[in-house]
Design a protein around this motif. Sequence first.
Motif, PDB file in Angstrom:
ATOM      1  N   VAL A   1       0.862  -1.182   0.000  1.00  0.00           N
ATOM      2  CA  VAL A   1       0.000   0.000   0.000  1.00  0.00           C
ATOM      3  C   VAL A   1       0.898   1.232   0.000  1.00  0.00           C
ATOM      4  N   GLY A   2       0.818   2.017  -1.058  1.00  0.00           N
ATOM      5  CA  GLY A   2       1.593   3.234  -1.163  1.00  0.00           C
ATOM      6  C   GLY A   2       0.759   4.455  -0.802  1.00  0.00           C
ATOM      7  N   THR A   3       1.414   5.599  -0.804  1.00  0.00           N
ATOM      8  CA  THR A   3       0.763   6.844  -0.397  1.00  0.00           C
ATOM      9  C   THR A   3       0.954   7.908  -1.465  1.00  0.00           C
ATOM     10  N   SER A   4      -0.121   8.598  -1.786  1.00  0.00           N
ATOM     11  CA  SER A   4      -0.081   9.720  -2.708  1.00  0.00           C
ATOM     12  C   SER A   4      -0.972  10.823  -2.129  1.00  0.00           C
TER      13      SER A   4
ATOM     14  N   VAL B   1       3.475   2.338  -8.338  1.00  0.00           N
ATOM     15  CA  VAL B   1       2.865   1.372  -7.420  1.00  0.00           C
ATOM     16  C   VAL B   1       1.667   0.699  -8.078  1.00  0.00           C
ATOM     17  N   VAL B   2       0.811   1.454  -8.721  1.00  0.00           N
ATOM     18  CA  VAL B   2      -0.366   0.865  -9.369  1.00  0.00           C
ATOM     19  C   VAL B   2       0.053  -0.155 -10.425  1.00  0.00           C
ATOM     20  N   ASP B   3       1.087   0.165 -11.188  1.00  0.00           N
ATOM     21  CA  ASP B   3       1.548  -0.735 -12.255  1.00  0.00           C
ATOM     22  C   ASP B   3       2.169  -2.025 -11.716  1.00  0.00           C
ATOM     23  N   LEU B   4       2.502  -2.063 -10.434  1.00  0.00           N
ATOM     24  CA  LEU B   4       3.074  -3.279  -9.857  1.00  0.00           C
ATOM     25  C   LEU B   4       2.084  -4.429  -9.827  1.00  0.00           C
TER      26      LEU B   4
ATOM     27  N   SER C   1      -0.936  -4.437  -5.285  1.00  0.00           N
ATOM     28  CA  SER C   1      -0.584  -3.051  -4.979  1.00  0.00           C
ATOM     29  C   SER C   1      -1.809  -2.145  -4.979  1.00  0.00           C
ATOM     30  N   SER C   2      -1.774  -1.152  -4.106  1.00  0.00           N
ATOM     31  CA  SER C   2      -2.798  -0.120  -4.080  1.00  0.00           C
ATOM     32  C   SER C   2      -2.154   1.171  -3.583  1.00  0.00           C
ATOM     33  N   VAL C   3      -2.808   2.289  -3.867  1.00  0.00           N
ATOM     34  CA  VAL C   3      -2.325   3.601  -3.435  1.00  0.00           C
ATOM     35  C   VAL C   3      -3.471   4.336  -2.758  1.00  0.00           C
ATOM     36  N   VAL C   4      -3.186   4.889  -1.593  1.00  0.00           N
ATOM     37  CA  VAL C   4      -4.147   5.749  -0.903  1.00  0.00           C
ATOM     38  C   VAL C   4      -3.766   7.194  -1.179  1.00  0.00           C
ATOM     39  N   ARG C   5      -4.667   7.916  -1.822  1.00  0.00           N
ATOM     40  CA  ARG C   5      -4.473   9.352  -2.022  1.00  0.00           C
ATOM     41  C   ARG C   5      -5.012  10.082  -0.792  1.00  0.00           C
ATOM     42  N   LEU C   6      -4.141  10.819  -0.130  1.00  0.00           N
ATOM     43  CA  LEU C   6      -4.524  11.527   1.080  1.00  0.00           C
ATOM     44  C   LEU C   6      -4.852  12.988   0.774  1.00  0.00           C
ATOM     45  N   PRO C   7      -5.923  13.515   1.374  1.00  0.00           N
ATOM     46  CA  PRO C   7      -6.148  14.951   1.377  1.00  0.00           C
ATOM     47  C   PRO C   7      -5.436  15.557   2.588  1.00  0.00           C
ATOM     48  N   ILE C   8      -5.908  16.677   3.115  1.00  0.00           N
ATOM     49  CA  ILE C   8      -5.411  17.196   4.383  1.00  0.00           C
ATOM     50  C   ILE C   8      -5.860  16.243   5.487  1.00  0.00           C
ATOM     51  N   VAL C   9      -4.919  15.760   6.272  1.00  0.00           N
ATOM     52  CA  VAL C   9      -5.221  14.812   7.354  1.00  0.00           C
ATOM     53  C   VAL C   9      -5.144  15.578   8.679  1.00  0.00           C
TER      54      VAL C   9
ATOM     55  N   THR D   1      -5.166  -0.688  -7.477  1.00  0.00           N
ATOM     56  CA  THR D   1      -6.275   0.157  -7.053  1.00  0.00           C
ATOM     57  C   THR D   1      -5.800   1.518  -6.565  1.00  0.00           C
ATOM     58  N   ARG D   2      -6.510   2.566  -6.983  1.00  0.00           N
ATOM     59  CA  ARG D   2      -6.349   3.895  -6.410  1.00  0.00           C
ATOM     60  C   ARG D   2      -7.511   4.151  -5.463  1.00  0.00           C
ATOM     61  N   LEU D   3      -7.207   4.641  -4.269  1.00  0.00           N
ATOM     62  CA  LEU D   3      -8.209   4.865  -3.237  1.00  0.00           C
ATOM     63  C   LEU D   3      -8.140   6.307  -2.750  1.00  0.00           C
ATOM     64  N   HIS D   4      -9.291   6.854  -2.362  1.00  0.00           N
ATOM     65  CA  HIS D   4      -9.347   8.206  -1.824  1.00  0.00           C
ATOM     66  C   HIS D   4      -9.768   8.178  -0.364  1.00  0.00           C
ATOM     67  N   ALA D   5      -8.913   8.698   0.511  1.00  0.00           N
ATOM     68  CA  ALA D   5      -9.228   8.797   1.937  1.00  0.00           C
ATOM     69  C   ALA D   5      -9.853  10.163   2.197  1.00  0.00           C
TER      70      ALA D   5
END
Length: 298
Positions: A109-112, A144-147, A154-162, A217-221
């Motif tokens: 799980v990566g972070t964007s 990461v997604v291409d992995l 593989s998946s990536v969590v796109r973070l807004p302001i946390v 997968t791309r995910l939005h938190a």
Amino acid sequence: MRVFITGATGHLGSALVPELLQHDHQVVGLARSAASAARLTGWGADVVRGDLDDLDTLRTAATAADGVIHLAFRHDAMQVGDLAGAADSDLAALQTIADALAGTGKPLVGTSGTGLLAPAGLDRPGTEDDVLPDGYRIDAENFVVDLAGKGIRSSVVRLPIVHGPLDTGFIVSLVEFARRNGFSAYIGDGTNRWSSVHTNDAARLYRLALESAPAGTRLHAVHDGGVEFRQIAEALGRGLDLPTRSITVDQAPEYIGYLAHFAAIDNPTTANRTRELLNWRTQEIGLLEDLALGHYFQ
């Protein structure tokens, strides 16, 4: 699952490590200092000493794990303007971890960031389906997604302001700038929007991604899809008992430093697909409600 986490004692890691332990996962955290190692041990996690540039350490820890969550980023470099150096370090770490996991089917799980969508000039809120060509930090997300094609879930969590009591990031910096300036600043008319999420809700999404996100997968938190920046500045002003003032784009570096660019972006986003895919439901309060609690100003 035995999970290796970079950035394990940072803002988000401080919520994610307990979240994983409470759900019967084992955690191995990367620690740069003795103090960080002690925090991890106190939570019940194991420790690997090193930092993001210790590629041999990353490779060994990833190989021994059942899954990896990559949170760490060189924010120190970003804050002094070395954006390229921070991004290069991030990508090198991900490439090393990927080499260790290739062909295993293990999760990574990566972070964007949702903010990376802002320059695209979308005429609607950004979604998980929005894919951008390579650029600052986007190349790491796309990598990461291409992995998924290399035998990694593989998946990536796109973070807004946390935000939340554990926060050490953008809102804390805005508070510090407002105290220094004697006023809380916004740029122009302040109608540009920031999306946001509470730390605990973001940590829960990372756990769900680790456990069950499909490969690639791309995910939005995202909880608040778009809060006007002027509202944020006004909430900070109330909390600090300071006036709120508009500044120009040219004045922004003087008054809000490294946040000058971020404070001007318009970044409304949604998380509809993420909620449906992983049954993720936010449980915490929104950004403006959190600012009203007062913990940012103590």
